[in-house]
Structure formats: structure tokens, C-alpha cells
Design a protein around this motif. Structure first.
Motif, PDB file in Angstrom:
ATOM      1  N   ASN A   9       1.487   7.791  -6.237  1.00  0.00           N
ATOM      2  CA  ASN A   9       2.046   9.112  -5.961  1.00  0.00           C
ATOM      3  C   ASN A   9       3.551   9.047  -5.747  1.00  0.00           C
ATOM      4  O   ASN A   9       4.103   9.646  -4.836  1.00  0.00           O
ATOM      5  N   GLU A  10       4.224   8.250  -6.598  1.00  0.00           N
ATOM      6  CA  GLU A  10       5.677   8.119  -6.600  1.00  0.00           C
ATOM      7  C   GLU A  10       6.236   7.478  -5.333  1.00  0.00           C
ATOM      8  O   GLU A  10       7.432   7.555  -5.058  1.00  0.00           O
ATOM      9  N   THR A  11       5.383   6.829  -4.560  1.00  0.00           N
ATOM     10  CA  THR A  11       5.826   6.156  -3.340  1.00  0.00           C
ATOM     11  C   THR A  11       5.554   4.659  -3.453  1.00  0.00           C
ATOM     12  O   THR A  11       4.438   4.247  -3.769  1.00  0.00           O
ATOM     13  N   THR A  12       6.577   3.843  -3.212  1.00  0.00           N
ATOM     14  CA  THR A  12       6.422   2.394  -3.252  1.00  0.00           C
ATOM     15  C   THR A  12       5.696   1.926  -2.000  1.00  0.00           C
ATOM     16  O   THR A  12       6.159   2.140  -0.880  1.00  0.00           O
ATOM     17  N   LEU A  13       4.553   1.269  -2.197  1.00  0.00           N
ATOM     18  CA  LEU A  13       3.715   0.838  -1.084  1.00  0.00           C
ATOM     19  C   LEU A  13       3.966  -0.615  -0.685  1.00  0.00           C
ATOM     20  O   LEU A  13       3.813  -0.972   0.482  1.00  0.00           O
ATOM     21  N   HIS A  14       4.338  -1.445  -1.654  1.00  0.00           N
ATOM     22  CA  HIS A  14       4.500  -2.872  -1.343  1.00  0.00           C
ATOM     23  C   HIS A  14       5.340  -3.518  -2.430  1.00  0.00           C
ATOM     24  O   HIS A  14       5.412  -3.033  -3.563  1.00  0.00           O
ATOM     25  N   LYS A  15       5.984  -4.630  -2.068  1.00  0.00           N
ATOM     26  CA  LYS A  15       6.834  -5.373  -3.000  1.00  0.00           C
ATOM     27  C   LYS A  15       6.595  -6.866  -2.808  1.00  0.00           C
ATOM     28  O   LYS A  15       6.547  -7.358  -1.683  1.00  0.00           O
ATOM     29  N   ILE A  16       6.427  -7.588  -3.919  1.00  0.00           N
ATOM     30  CA  ILE A  16       6.281  -9.044  -3.888  1.00  0.00           C
ATOM     31  C   ILE A  16       7.364  -9.642  -4.777  1.00  0.00           C
ATOM     32  O   ILE A  16       7.497  -9.266  -5.943  1.00  0.00           O
ATOM     33  N   GLN A  17       8.128 -10.562  -4.229  1.00  0.00           N
ATOM     34  CA  GLN A  17       9.116 -11.287  -5.019  1.00  0.00           C
ATOM     35  C   GLN A  17       8.643 -12.718  -5.205  1.00  0.00           C
ATOM     36  O   GLN A  17       8.306 -13.396  -4.241  1.00  0.00           O
ATOM     37  N   GLY A  18       8.595 -13.162  -6.442  1.00  0.00           N
ATOM     38  CA  GLY A  18       8.166 -14.519  -6.731  1.00  0.00           C
ATOM     39  C   GLY A  18       6.760 -14.568  -7.302  1.00  0.00           C
ATOM     40  O   GLY A  18       5.997 -13.603  -7.230  1.00  0.00           O
ATOM     41  N   ALA A  19       6.409 -15.718  -7.880  1.00  0.00           N
ATOM     42  CA  ALA A  19       5.110 -15.906  -8.532  1.00  0.00           C
ATOM     43  C   ALA A  19       4.055 -16.292  -7.497  1.00  0.00           C
ATOM     44  O   ALA A  19       3.573 -17.438  -7.472  1.00  0.00           O
ATOM     45  N   LYS A  20       3.687 -15.347  -6.658  1.00  0.00           N
ATOM     46  CA  LYS A  20       2.749 -15.582  -5.558  1.00  0.00           C
ATOM     47  C   LYS A  20       1.383 -15.030  -5.947  1.00  0.00           C
ATOM     48  O   LYS A  20       1.040 -13.880  -5.639  1.00  0.00           O
ATOM     49  N   ALA A  21       0.611 -15.850  -6.628  1.00  0.00           N
ATOM     50  CA  ALA A  21      -0.641 -15.392  -7.232  1.00  0.00           C
ATOM     51  C   ALA A  21      -1.639 -14.874  -6.201  1.00  0.00           C
ATOM     52  O   ALA A  21      -2.253 -13.814  -6.389  1.00  0.00           O
ATOM     53  N   GLU A  22      -1.797 -15.600  -5.104  1.00  0.00           N
ATOM     54  CA  GLU A  22      -2.790 -15.194  -4.114  1.00  0.00           C
ATOM     55  C   GLU A  22      -2.415 -13.877  -3.450  1.00  0.00           C
ATOM     56  O   GLU A  22      -3.264 -12.997  -3.243  1.00  0.00           O
ATOM     57  N   GLU A  23      -1.131 -13.720  -3.109  1.00  0.00           N
ATOM     58  CA  GLU A  23      -0.678 -12.463  -2.510  1.00  0.00           C
ATOM     59  C   GLU A  23      -0.845 -11.312  -3.495  1.00  0.00           C
ATOM     60  O   GLU A  23      -1.239 -10.203  -3.110  1.00  0.00           O
ATOM     61  N   LEU A  24      -0.564 -11.571  -4.763  1.00  0.00           N
ATOM     62  CA  LEU A  24      -0.727 -10.535  -5.791  1.00  0.00           C
ATOM     63  C   LEU A  24      -2.184 -10.101  -5.891  1.00  0.00           C
ATOM     64  O   LEU A  24      -2.497  -8.899  -5.908  1.00  0.00           O
ATOM     65  N   ARG A  25      -3.095 -11.063  -5.954  1.00  0.00           N
ATOM     66  CA  ARG A  25      -4.523 -10.730  -6.022  1.00  0.00           C
ATOM     67  C   ARG A  25      -4.974  -9.926  -4.801  1.00  0.00           C
ATOM     68  O   ARG A  25      -5.668  -8.910  -4.929  1.00  0.00           O
ATOM     69  N   ASN A  26      -4.576 -10.387  -3.627  1.00  0.00           N
ATOM     70  CA  ASN A  26      -5.009  -9.729  -2.393  1.00  0.00           C
ATOM     71  C   ASN A  26      -4.485  -8.299  -2.297  1.00  0.00           C
ATOM     72  O   ASN A  26      -5.199  -7.383  -1.879  1.00  0.00           O
ATOM     73  N   LYS A  27      -3.224  -8.094  -2.695  1.00  0.00           N
ATOM     74  CA  LYS A  27      -2.628  -6.771  -2.555  1.00  0.00           C
ATOM     75  C   LYS A  27      -3.221  -5.792  -3.577  1.00  0.00           C
ATOM     76  O   LYS A  27      -3.458  -4.621  -3.257  1.00  0.00           O
ATOM     77  N   VAL A  28      -3.478  -6.252  -4.799  1.00  0.00           N
ATOM     78  CA  VAL A  28      -4.134  -5.376  -5.773  1.00  0.00           C
ATOM     79  C   VAL A  28      -5.506  -4.962  -5.263  1.00  0.00           C
ATOM     80  O   VAL A  28      -5.899  -3.791  -5.340  1.00  0.00           O
ATOM     81  N   HIS A  29      -6.254  -5.920  -4.732  1.00  0.00           N
ATOM     82  CA  HIS A  29      -7.586  -5.611  -4.201  1.00  0.00           C
ATOM     83  C   HIS A  29      -7.499  -4.614  -3.044  1.00  0.00           C
ATOM     84  O   HIS A  29      -8.220  -3.609  -3.023  1.00  0.00           O
ATOM     85  N   GLU A  30      -6.599  -4.878  -2.112  1.00  0.00           N
ATOM     86  CA  GLU A  30      -6.460  -4.009  -0.934  1.00  0.00           C
ATOM     87  C   GLU A  30      -6.083  -2.579  -1.319  1.00  0.00           C
ATOM     88  O   GLU A  30      -6.709  -1.612  -0.863  1.00  0.00           O
ATOM     89  N   LEU A  31      -5.073  -2.434  -2.163  1.00  0.00           N
ATOM     90  CA  LEU A  31      -4.581  -1.098  -2.481  1.00  0.00           C
ATOM     91  C   LEU A  31      -5.491  -0.358  -3.452  1.00  0.00           C
ATOM     92  O   LEU A  31      -5.527   0.873  -3.463  1.00  0.00           O
ATOM     93  N   SER A  32      -6.254  -1.093  -4.256  1.00  0.00           N
ATOM     94  CA  SER A  32      -7.224  -0.422  -5.121  1.00  0.00           C
ATOM     95  C   SER A  32      -8.355   0.166  -4.284  1.00  0.00           C
ATOM     96  O   SER A  32      -8.880   1.239  -4.595  1.00  0.00           O
TER      97      SER A  32
END
Length: 291
Positions: A83-106
Motif C-alpha cells: 500500500n505504497e508504504t515501505t515496511l522493511h529494508k534488508i541490505q546485503g545477501a542475507k538469505a535467511e533474513e530474506l526468507r523470514n521477512k517474506v514469510h512474516e509479511l505475507s
């Protein structure tokens, strides 16, 4: 949903608009970036796993305007937007954080029905906690046992308390520029803040002398209702449209007590990057040019 590969700013805007209220995950990458190549299979895997999420892969050398608007300075950078609002930002190739955040926000998308009205109860606005740089959070005259970090935690037994007098001076840095709409400040009726002076975009952390003598962007004389669970402190929104830091000066409290206490602070608004790209003038080059 398969990854959409974006190689110009106009294509990004079309794909972003088509996403509607779905969760959008953007991978800002560069072809010359080793870590970008390393994490690319993870991003592809997630796109096949989460059907209701839009995955955009943006080449920063071909989408210079998009990169600039979202303040991307390192690759890879992953942004999560709904909804045009940035919820989270990840800098770097952090695979586990990326997986966890996609799961959480989905899961959040499913639970909230992708509604534009967030849990703060104000349409189009969200709790900006994810944008607060906790490591840069400071407070002058805080008690050693009751520090400023507690006002952003859920534990009801924790609170911020001043040390040797009622004054508190809180400095909040944001991960990206935000638009600040309102505050919720929960505090005990007698020990809670009475006067609230707000300053924004200070070049360095203020001291008590400059907070006392300086001209705030807005000042409040709070009531006990204002600092209750149901209270809301509405700001002059037009004055808080591009905020990268916020300073809160509290000189006194409701009951003229020796110390001031705050149980919880909620900052309500949205990120500046929610602004539609069509509202920006081109920062360099012509449309469609690579940089």
C-alpha cells in the motif's frame, strides 16, 4: 508469482502500480555485484513459493531514478512495500533474513486482507517502528534502569524514566525519510509529560540548552487524556513531510513530580518513498537511458 525483471524506470512504475495492495518485494541488484548473483536463486525460489506476493528485480544501472527515489546505496538491497508504504529494508545477501521477512509479511497480508488501513486506525498510515534506527536512539537524562529503548518495546512492565529531574530529551533517527502524521504517547497520569516540544532534521543531537531556547516546529500542552491508551497527538502534517530525525523535548510532567515516565511511544505516518514517481523531476539523463 514469477519474478518480474525491470530494466527501466517506466516499467518499474507500471509493475508497481499493477501490484495494487499486494505485498511487493524489490531486489535492487547490479550485474557486476557478486553477492547479488549469489542470492538470486533464493529470490527466485521465494517468488515461486508465495503466489500472492509481487517480486520485482530492479537493475540499478538501468533504473537510476527508481534507485534514487528509494535511497538505494548498496547492492543487493531488498525493500518490502505494501500500500505504497515501505515496511522493511534488508541490505546485503542475507538469505535467511530474506526468507523470514517474506514469510512474516505475507502472513500479515493474509491476516489483514491487504487493507490500506493499518493497525494504527488511520487509513494510509502505519506504525513507523520498522523505520526507527534503534542503534542511534538516544535520550539525555534517562535513568540507568529505565532507558529510552523501552518505549518501543511491547513489554508493559518496561518504561522510560528521567533521572535527576523531570526533563527528557529524546532523539530518534529514521532509516529513511518519513512523513510523520501523529503520535501516541502512553504514560502514567501524574508522571506523564505535560509540555511536548518537537524539532526535526537537526544536524546533530541537541542539548538541553538548545532545546529550551530553540524554536520547535510544533509545541503541545498535553492533557491526561492525551497520554492515555486511547489518546492521539495530531501533528501539523504539512510540517512533517520529509523527516529524517525527530527530537522530542519534555521539560515537565502532569503532576509536577520529581521524574517523568513514558510507557510507550508510537510514531504514525508513512515513508517518503511512497510518493508516486511521476511526481519527481528526472534527476539525470533522459527517459530510458542507462547510467
Amino acid at each position: 508469482m514469477p519474478v518480474q525483471h525491470i530494466d527501466n524506470d517506466a516499467a518499474f512504475q507500471l509493475s508497481f502500480n499493477d501490484a495494487g495492495s499486494s505485498l511487493v518485494v524489490i531486489d535492487f541488484f547490479a550485474t557486476w555485484c557478486g553477492p547479488c548473483h549469489a542470492i538470486a536463486p533464493v529470490f527466485e525460489e521465494l517468488s515461486n513459493q508465495y503466489e500472492g506476493v509481487v517480486f520485482l528485480k530492479v537493475d540499478v544501472d538501468k533504473c537510476f531514478e527508481t534507485k534514487t527515489i528509494y535511497g538505494v546505496r548498496a547492492m543487493p538491497t531488498f525493500l518490502f512495500i505494501r500500500n505504497e508504504t515501505t515496511l522493511h529494508k534488508i541490505q546485503g545477501a542475507k538469505a535467511e533474513e530474506l526468507r523470514n521477512k517474506v514469510h512474516e509479511l505475507s502472513l500479515d497480508s493474509s491476516a489483514n486482507g491487504s487493507s490500506s488501513e493499518s493497525s494504527v486506525g488511520i487509513p494510509g498510515m502505519v506504525d513507523l517502528l520498522s523505520q526507527v534506527n534503534i542503534s542511534q536512539l538516544t535520550c539525555l537524562n534517562e535513568s540507568d534502569d529505565h532507558t529510552v529503548k523501552y518505549i518501543f518495546e511491547e513489554n508493559s512492565d518496561l518504561y522510560l524514566e528521567s533521572d535527576c529531574d523531570p526533563e527528557l530529551l529524546i532523539s530518534v533517527e529514521f532509516n529513511q525519510n518519513i512523513k510523520l502524521h501523529s503520535l501516541k504517547l502512553v504514560a502514567p497520569h501524574d508522571f506523564g509529560p505535560k509540555t511536548l516540544r518537537l524539532f526535526i532534521n537537526q544536524p546533530h543531537n541537541m542539548d538541553f540548552d538548545s532545546a529550551r531556547d530553540g524554536k520547535p516546529i510544533q509545541e503541545f500542552s498535553l492533557t491526561k487524556d492525551d497520554i492515555s491508551e486511547n489518546g492521539l497527538i495530531n501533528l501539523r502534517f504539512v510540517k512533517f513531510q520529509n523527516v529524517h530525525n525527530l527530537t522530542i523535548f519534555i521539560p515537565d510532567n502532569q503532576g509536577d513530580e520529581e521524574t517523568t515516565k513514558i510507557e510507550k511511544l508510537t510514531l504514525i505516518g508513512k515513508t517518503v518513498a511512497t510518493t508516486n514517481m511521476s511526481e519527481f523531476k528526472r534527476v539525470a539523463g533522459k527517459e530510458g537511458e542507462s547510467h
